[in-house]
Design a protein around this motif. Structure first.
Motif, PDB file in Angstrom:
ATOM      1  N   MET A   1    -117.689 -19.715 -33.986  1.00  0.00           N
ATOM      2  CA  MET A   1    -117.960 -18.325 -33.613  1.00  0.00           C
ATOM      3  C   MET A   1    -117.566 -17.884 -32.198  1.00  0.00           C
ATOM      4  SD  MET A   1    -121.658 -16.718 -32.220  1.00  0.00           S
ATOM      5  CE  MET A   1    -121.669 -17.898 -31.064  1.00  0.00           C
ATOM      6  N   GLN A   2    -116.752 -16.604 -32.264  1.00  0.00           N
ATOM      7  CA  GLN A   2    -116.094 -16.231 -30.864  1.00  0.00           C
ATOM      8  C   GLN A   2    -117.133 -14.997 -30.662  1.00  0.00           C
ATOM      9  OE1 GLN A   2    -112.199 -15.145 -32.017  1.00  0.00           O
ATOM     10  NE2 GLN A   2    -111.426 -17.165 -31.764  1.00  0.00           N
ATOM     11  N   VAL A   3    -117.243 -14.804 -29.310  1.00  0.00           N
ATOM     12  CA  VAL A   3    -117.829 -14.046 -28.443  1.00  0.00           C
ATOM     13  C   VAL A   3    -116.752 -12.974 -27.714  1.00  0.00           C
ATOM     14  CG1 VAL A   3    -119.725 -13.297 -27.090  1.00  0.00           C
ATOM     15  CG2 VAL A   3    -120.151 -14.968 -28.774  1.00  0.00           C
ATOM     16  N   LEU A   4    -116.795 -11.827 -27.638  1.00  0.00           N
ATOM     17  CA  LEU A   4    -115.925 -11.218 -26.829  1.00  0.00           C
ATOM     18  C   LEU A   4    -116.775 -10.595 -25.587  1.00  0.00           C
ATOM     19  CD1 LEU A   4    -113.410  -9.298 -26.032  1.00  0.00           C
ATOM     20  CD2 LEU A   4    -114.744  -7.498 -27.156  1.00  0.00           C
ATOM     21  N   GLN A   5    -116.325 -10.950 -24.396  1.00  0.00           N
ATOM     22  CA  GLN A   5    -117.000 -10.585 -23.267  1.00  0.00           C
ATOM     23  C   GLN A   5    -116.299  -9.554 -22.203  1.00  0.00           C
ATOM     24  OE1 GLN A   5    -118.523 -13.985 -20.633  1.00  0.00           O
ATOM     25  NE2 GLN A   5    -120.063 -14.555 -22.089  1.00  0.00           N
ATOM     26  N   VAL A   6    -116.897  -8.681 -22.106  1.00  0.00           N
ATOM     27  CA  VAL A   6    -116.180  -7.684 -20.756  1.00  0.00           C
ATOM     28  C   VAL A   6    -117.087  -7.350 -19.904  1.00  0.00           C
ATOM     29  CG1 VAL A   6    -114.581  -6.743 -22.795  1.00  0.00           C
ATOM     30  CG2 VAL A   6    -116.903  -5.709 -22.533  1.00  0.00           C
ATOM     31  N   GLN A   7    -116.520  -6.994 -18.780  1.00  0.00           N
ATOM     32  CA  GLN A   7    -117.281  -6.660 -17.617  1.00  0.00           C
ATOM     33  C   GLN A   7    -116.806  -5.522 -16.955  1.00  0.00           C
ATOM     34  OE1 GLN A   7    -117.803 -10.439 -15.368  1.00  0.00           O
ATOM     35  NE2 GLN A   7    -116.014  -9.817 -14.206  1.00  0.00           N
ATOM     36  N   LEU A   8    -117.490  -4.912 -16.109  1.00  0.00           N
ATOM     37  CA  LEU A   8    -117.124  -3.711 -15.256  1.00  0.00           C
ATOM     38  C   LEU A   8    -118.047  -3.706 -13.936  1.00  0.00           C
ATOM     39  CD1 LEU A   8    -116.113  -0.612 -15.255  1.00  0.00           C
ATOM     40  CD2 LEU A   8    -118.481   0.170 -15.872  1.00  0.00           C
ATOM     41  N   ALA A   9    -117.210  -3.594 -12.696  1.00  0.00           N
ATOM     42  CA  ALA A   9    -118.014  -3.356 -11.656  1.00  0.00           C
ATOM     43  C   ALA A   9    -118.393  -2.028 -11.291  1.00  0.00           C
ATOM     44  CB  ALA A   9    -116.715  -3.706 -10.642  1.00  0.00           C
ATOM     45  N   VAL A  10    -119.454  -1.962 -11.075  1.00  0.00           N
ATOM     46  CA  VAL A  10    -120.079  -0.723 -10.795  1.00  0.00           C
ATOM     47  C   VAL A  10    -120.662  -0.537  -9.232  1.00  0.00           C
ATOM     48  CG1 VAL A  10    -122.240   0.540 -11.409  1.00  0.00           C
ATOM     49  CG2 VAL A  10    -121.323  -0.997 -12.804  1.00  0.00           C
ATOM     50  N   GLN A  11    -120.227   0.414  -8.604  1.00  0.00           N
ATOM     51  CA  GLN A  11    -120.473   0.750  -7.325  1.00  0.00           C
ATOM     52  C   GLN A  11    -122.007   1.197  -7.139  1.00  0.00           C
ATOM     53  OE1 GLN A  11    -118.151  -0.037  -4.948  1.00  0.00           O
ATOM     54  NE2 GLN A  11    -116.798  -0.449  -6.715  1.00  0.00           N
ATOM     55  N   ALA A  12    -122.107   1.279  -5.804  1.00  0.00           N
ATOM     56  CA  ALA A  12    -123.651   1.562  -5.327  1.00  0.00           C
ATOM     57  C   ALA A  12    -123.813   3.100  -5.341  1.00  0.00           C
ATOM     58  CB  ALA A  12    -124.115   0.792  -4.254  1.00  0.00           C
ATOM     59  N   ASP A  13    -123.578   3.874  -6.413  1.00  0.00           N
ATOM     60  CA  ASP A  13    -123.590   5.304  -6.567  1.00  0.00           C
ATOM     61  C   ASP A  13    -124.253   5.623  -7.883  1.00  0.00           C
ATOM     62  OD1 ASP A  13    -123.128   8.012  -6.801  1.00  0.00           O
ATOM     63  OD2 ASP A  13    -120.944   7.951  -6.183  1.00  0.00           O
ATOM     64  N   PRO A  14    -125.214   6.400  -7.764  1.00  0.00           N
ATOM     65  CA  PRO A  14    -125.835   6.751  -9.021  1.00  0.00           C
ATOM     66  C   PRO A  14    -124.991   7.541 -10.392  1.00  0.00           C
ATOM     67  CG  PRO A  14    -127.304   7.396  -7.010  1.00  0.00           C
ATOM     68  CD  PRO A  14    -126.029   6.904  -6.592  1.00  0.00           C
ATOM     69  N   SER A  15    -123.811   8.208  -9.790  1.00  0.00           N
ATOM     70  CA  SER A  15    -122.973   8.634 -10.580  1.00  0.00           C
ATOM     71  C   SER A  15    -122.321   7.525 -11.321  1.00  0.00           C
ATOM     72  CB  SER A  15    -121.970   9.549  -9.815  1.00  0.00           C
ATOM     73  OG  SER A  15    -121.161   8.879  -9.084  1.00  0.00           O
ATOM     74  N   GLU A  16    -122.371   6.345 -11.027  1.00  0.00           N
ATOM     75  CA  GLU A  16    -121.855   5.404 -11.815  1.00  0.00           C
ATOM     76  C   GLU A  16    -122.472   4.770 -13.007  1.00  0.00           C
ATOM     77  OE1 GLU A  16    -118.997   2.628 -10.234  1.00  0.00           O
ATOM     78  OE2 GLU A  16    -118.579   4.417 -10.707  1.00  0.00           O
ATOM     79  N   VAL A  17    -123.907   5.116 -13.100  1.00  0.00           N
ATOM     80  CA  VAL A  17    -124.472   5.131 -14.306  1.00  0.00           C
ATOM     81  C   VAL A  17    -123.706   5.838 -15.505  1.00  0.00           C
ATOM     82  CG1 VAL A  17    -126.758   5.311 -15.506  1.00  0.00           C
ATOM     83  CG2 VAL A  17    -126.636   4.845 -13.190  1.00  0.00           C
ATOM     84  N   GLY A  18    -123.625   7.082 -15.409  1.00  0.00           N
ATOM     85  CA  GLY A  18    -122.772   7.762 -16.366  1.00  0.00           C
ATOM     86  C   GLY A  18    -121.216   7.067 -16.685  1.00  0.00           C
ATOM     87  N   ARG A  19    -120.646   6.663 -15.753  1.00  0.00           N
ATOM     88  CA  ARG A  19    -119.328   5.809 -16.109  1.00  0.00           C
ATOM     89  C   ARG A  19    -119.726   4.528 -16.838  1.00  0.00           C
ATOM     90  NH1 ARG A  19    -115.451   2.128 -13.747  1.00  0.00           N
ATOM     91  NH2 ARG A  19    -116.974   1.527 -12.043  1.00  0.00           N
ATOM     92  N   ALA A  20    -120.740   3.888 -16.642  1.00  0.00           N
ATOM     93  CA  ALA A  20    -121.285   2.768 -17.494  1.00  0.00           C
ATOM     94  C   ALA A  20    -121.212   3.155 -18.891  1.00  0.00           C
ATOM     95  CB  ALA A  20    -122.281   1.961 -16.575  1.00  0.00           C
ATOM     96  N   ARG A  21    -122.030   4.090 -19.000  1.00  0.00           N
ATOM     97  CA  ARG A  21    -122.471   4.408 -20.508  1.00  0.00           C
ATOM     98  C   ARG A  21    -121.325   4.956 -21.113  1.00  0.00           C
ATOM     99  NH1 ARG A  21    -126.864   7.631 -17.699  1.00  0.00           N
ATOM    100  NH2 ARG A  21    -125.260   9.523 -17.734  1.00  0.00           N
ATOM    101  N   ARG A  22    -120.275   5.607 -20.473  1.00  0.00           N
ATOM    102  CA  ARG A  22    -118.904   5.877 -21.147  1.00  0.00           C
ATOM    103  C   ARG A  22    -118.321   4.753 -21.369  1.00  0.00           C
ATOM    104  NH1 ARG A  22    -119.516   9.787 -17.315  1.00  0.00           N
ATOM    105  NH2 ARG A  22    -118.091   8.960 -16.054  1.00  0.00           N
ATOM    106  N   TRP A  23    -118.251   3.707 -20.386  1.00  0.00           N
ATOM    107  CA  TRP A  23    -117.561   2.420 -20.673  1.00  0.00           C
ATOM    108  C   TRP A  23    -118.152   1.753 -21.882  1.00  0.00           C
ATOM    109  CZ3 TRP A  23    -119.154  -2.734 -20.276  1.00  0.00           C
ATOM    110  CH2 TRP A  23    -118.056  -3.682 -20.157  1.00  0.00           C
TER     111      TRP A  23
END
Length: 157
Positions: A1-23
């Motif tokens: 079984m293979q698992v895809l792992q992806v990650q995103l660095a999130v800055q300490a800014d509440p606007s990053e939450v929307g970017r994380a959702r879109r990502w």
């Protein structure tokens, strides 16, 4: 079984939450999952809550990681493996679900994670912690299939 792992660095800014959702929506779509499927909606909500907690409560950058099963090359079906969301932040303070009052405007994030996920937890990680949750795609689909759909007439009653 293979698992895809992806990650995103999130800055300490509440606007990053929307970017994380879109990502997350983009990653799910790129993985062949309908971004409007019940599990996608659940994952986006869970990511929103966990990233918000990391950004708001630590005031430091965080790392969001998404792990998803890779569909089997022969059948095209994903192995029945949970989708995992992890958020690493710089605080060692344990996450604690609160039970917000009816008029409260916050304090429901971990309670939602607890209700929407099959499992969740946290552990110390370096000088901070990692909060994780898992969602079984098959269980999410089964629950969604049981929810009745209201037609337009029923809403008018």
């Amino acid at each position: 079984m293979q698992v895809l792992q992806v990650q995103l660095a999130v800055q300490a800014d509440p606007s990053e939450v929307g970017r994380a959702r879109r990502w997350v929506r983009t990653r799910l779509s790129g993985h062949g999952l309908d971004p409007d499927a019940p599990i996608a909606e659940t994952l986006v909500l869970v990511v929103s809550e966990l990233v918000t907690n990391a950004v708001v409560h630590t005031g430091c950058p965080a790392v969001l990681r998404l792990s998803m099963p890779v569909p089997d090359a022969m059948s095209g079906d994903a192995v029945s493996v949970p989708v995992r969301v992890e958020v690493a932040d710089a605080s060692r303070t344990a996450p604690a679900p609160r039970h917000a009052g009816g008029e409260a405007t916050n304090g429901r994030g971990l309670e939602l994670v607890e209700l929407l996920c099959d499992r969740w937890g946290w552990y110390p990680d370096g000088s901070g912690k990692r909060v994780w949750c898992e969602i079984d795609p098959n269980a999410t689909a089964a629950v969604a299939a049981e929810v009745p759909v209201m037609d337009e007439f029923a809403w008018q009653l």
